[in-house]
Design a protein around this motif. Structure first.
Motif, PDB file in Angstrom:
ATOM      1  N   VAL A  79      12.713   0.730  -4.087  1.00 36.00           N
ATOM      2  CA  VAL A  79      12.591   2.201  -4.960  1.00 36.00           C
ATOM      3  C   VAL A  79      12.237   1.852  -6.498  1.00 36.00           C
ATOM      4  CG1 VAL A  79      14.042   4.037  -6.026  1.00 36.00           C
ATOM      5  CG2 VAL A  79      14.521   3.350  -3.780  1.00 36.00           C
ATOM      6  N   GLU A  80      11.107   2.239  -6.948  1.00 34.83           N
ATOM      7  CA  GLU A  80      10.565   1.820  -8.338  1.00 34.83           C
ATOM      8  C   GLU A  80      10.032   0.276  -8.010  1.00 34.83           C
ATOM      9  OE1 GLU A  80      13.276   3.540 -10.886  1.00 34.83           O
ATOM     10  OE2 GLU A  80      12.217   5.207 -11.076  1.00 34.83           O
ATOM     11  N   ASN A  81      10.710  -0.565  -9.324  1.00 38.24           N
ATOM     12  CA  ASN A  81      10.178  -1.770  -9.097  1.00 38.24           C
ATOM     13  C   ASN A  81      11.169  -2.828  -8.330  1.00 38.24           C
ATOM     14  OD1 ASN A  81       8.061  -1.373 -10.875  1.00 38.24           O
ATOM     15  ND2 ASN A  81       9.576  -1.223 -12.807  1.00 38.24           N
ATOM     16  N   LEU A 131       2.613 -10.261 -10.872  1.00 40.20           N
ATOM     17  CA  LEU A 131       3.133  -8.822 -10.467  1.00 40.20           C
ATOM     18  C   LEU A 131       3.040  -8.603  -9.124  1.00 40.20           C
ATOM     19  CD1 LEU A 131       4.708  -6.154 -11.420  1.00 40.20           C
ATOM     20  CD2 LEU A 131       2.289  -5.198 -11.679  1.00 40.20           C
ATOM     21  N   GLY A 132       1.904  -8.883  -8.489  1.00 41.36           N
ATOM     22  CA  GLY A 132       1.584  -8.801  -7.071  1.00 41.36           C
ATOM     23  C   GLY A 132       2.270  -9.779  -6.219  1.00 41.36           C
ATOM     24  N   PRO A 155       4.167   1.469  -4.752  1.00 42.56           N
ATOM     25  CA  PRO A 155       3.982   0.006  -4.717  1.00 42.56           C
ATOM     26  C   PRO A 155       2.829  -0.638  -5.242  1.00 42.56           C
ATOM     27  CG  PRO A 155       3.493   1.118  -2.654  1.00 42.56           C
ATOM     28  CD  PRO A 155       4.005   2.286  -3.408  1.00 42.56           C
ATOM     29  N   THR A 156       1.655   0.082  -5.609  1.00 39.52           N
ATOM     30  CA  THR A 156       0.576  -0.153  -6.258  1.00 39.52           C
ATOM     31  C   THR A 156       0.642  -0.177  -7.924  1.00 39.52           C
ATOM     32  OG1 THR A 156      -0.517   2.005  -6.177  1.00 39.52           O
ATOM     33  CG2 THR A 156      -1.036   0.361  -4.407  1.00 39.52           C
ATOM     34  N   ASN A 157       1.763   0.426  -8.374  1.00 40.56           N
ATOM     35  CA  ASN A 157       1.815   0.441  -9.908  1.00 40.56           C
ATOM     36  C   ASN A 157       1.766  -0.927 -10.657  1.00 40.56           C
ATOM     37  OD1 ASN A 157       2.410   3.185 -10.220  1.00 40.56           O
ATOM     38  ND2 ASN A 157       4.242   3.021 -10.743  1.00 40.56           N
ATOM     39  N   SER A 185       3.095   7.524  -3.753  1.00 40.45           N
ATOM     40  CA  SER A 185       2.048   7.340  -4.640  1.00 40.45           C
ATOM     41  C   SER A 185       1.615   8.556  -5.449  1.00 40.45           C
ATOM     42  CB  SER A 185       0.832   6.645  -3.848  1.00 40.45           C
ATOM     43  OG  SER A 185      -0.062   6.172  -4.984  1.00 40.45           O
ATOM     44  N   HIS A 186       1.021   8.464  -6.500  1.00 47.42           N
ATOM     45  CA  HIS A 186       0.049   9.470  -7.424  1.00 47.42           C
ATOM     46  C   HIS A 186      -1.144   9.082  -7.180  1.00 47.42           C
ATOM     47  CE1 HIS A 186       0.692   6.285 -10.426  1.00 47.42           C
ATOM     48  NE2 HIS A 186      -0.354   6.707 -11.053  1.00 47.42           N
TER      49      HIS A 186
END
Length: 312
Positions: A79-81, A131-132, A155-157, A185-186
């Motif tokens: 959830v989130e990061n 980050l990836g 997940p792509t943020n 996702s947005h």
């Protein structure tokens, strides 16, 4: 996973309204909406971090709020990061989280490290990870318990294009192994490329659920014409019933599609009339260079449903 008529009220304000959808075995399910639409609140209810005001959520036949232990053992979730300890190595992080679950041994840790492709860096400190790589470590953590459903919130943020492409391929690989994935996702383009089915959410309400193709087809499609004599072609089309011209700023066709099409004439019309119109053009001596049906993007469907609400 089955979600039926879920509502969430905070104080006097209802923020989630009658949300319903199902996630099937082995599919990638997209949960699409702009920031603030209710995606993360819904996910928190899916994994029992907050209680719904009403409604029912079940995982593999177990009610999440009545039987959380049996329901949640089938889920891996970020959830989130992803929460990781940066001063520890990737391997030490996984060992730490493995201690919180039953039956996770060193062999299983090595398996998930291989699945997420961190073999070469797993013993390095997490503070040295991109980050990836941190995202993949978080997914490895979520996979430790052999879940049947993996939930990823945005997940792509923050990922660069290469990282997004790698994540997309990784998600497809997991689905190919039989795992179900729920991805919020947005980013419309990512959902369209990555997911089998989609739920569109806005202001706490699910507006539509279906395959990407089904939802796109709901928005209709365009017929794009190219004539050797563009003006004559336009006059021919204007004389036919049920053909409507679409202006340059009135469509949502990907500009990359139109880039190589000089003097393209964009219309909406019944598809079954195309052969007749081509025949009429030939009789009139107007050469049709190309005619093709172009589906709108998922973005156009979203904008129609939400009356222009902003989304990335």
């Amino acid at each position: 996973m089955s979600v039926k008529d879920v509502k969430k009220r905070i104080g006097r304000k209802m923020i989630i309204h009658d949300v319903s959808f199902d996630v099937r075995a082995g599919e990638i399910f997209g949960f699409l909406g702009p920031n603030g639409s209710g995606k993360t609140t819904t996910i928190r209810m899916l994994v029992d971090l907050i209680k719904p005001t009403s409604g029912e959520i079940s995982i593999c036949g177990h009610n999440v709020h009545q039987d959380p232990e049996n329901a949640l053992k089938h889920i891996g979730c970020i959830v989130e990061n992803p929460e990781v300890y940066t001063y520890m190595s990737g391997w030490e992080n996984l060992e730490h989280f493995a201690r919180m679950q039953h039956g996770i041994d060193e062999k299983r840790i090595q398996e998930v490290v291989g699945v997420v492709g961190l073999d070469q860096r797993i013993h390095d400190k997490v503070k040295t990870y991109s980050l990836g790589m941190r995202q993949r470590l978080g997914i490895a953590q979520a996979l430790l318990g052999r879940p049947k459903l993996l939930i990823l919130d945005e997940p792509t943020n923050g990922l660069d294009p290469k990282g997004i492409k790698e994540l997309r391929e990784f998600v497809r690989m997991l689905a190919g192994q039989g795992m179900s994935l729920f991805i919020s996702s947005h980013l419309l383009s990512e959902i369209q490329l990555m997911c089998d089915r989609v739920a569109i959410i806005s202001h706490g309400r699910v507006l539509a659920v279906g395959t990407v193709d089904e939802l796109v087809n709901q928005a209709g499609s365009y017929v794009v014409w190219q004539f050797d004599q563009s003006d004559a072609g336009r006059r021919l089309l204007a004389g036919e019933p049920d053909i409507v011209f679409v202006g340059d700023h009135e469509h949502q066709i990907d500009e990359g599609i139109l880039a190589g099409m000089e003097q393209a004439v964009i219309t909406t019309m019944p598809l079954e009339r195309i052969p007749y119109v081509v025949e009429q053009a030939v009789r009139a001596g107007i050469r049709v260079r190309s005619v093709q049906r172009v589906a709108p993007t998922l973005e156009e469907l979203f904008l129609k449903m939400t009356e222009g609400e902003s989304i990335g």
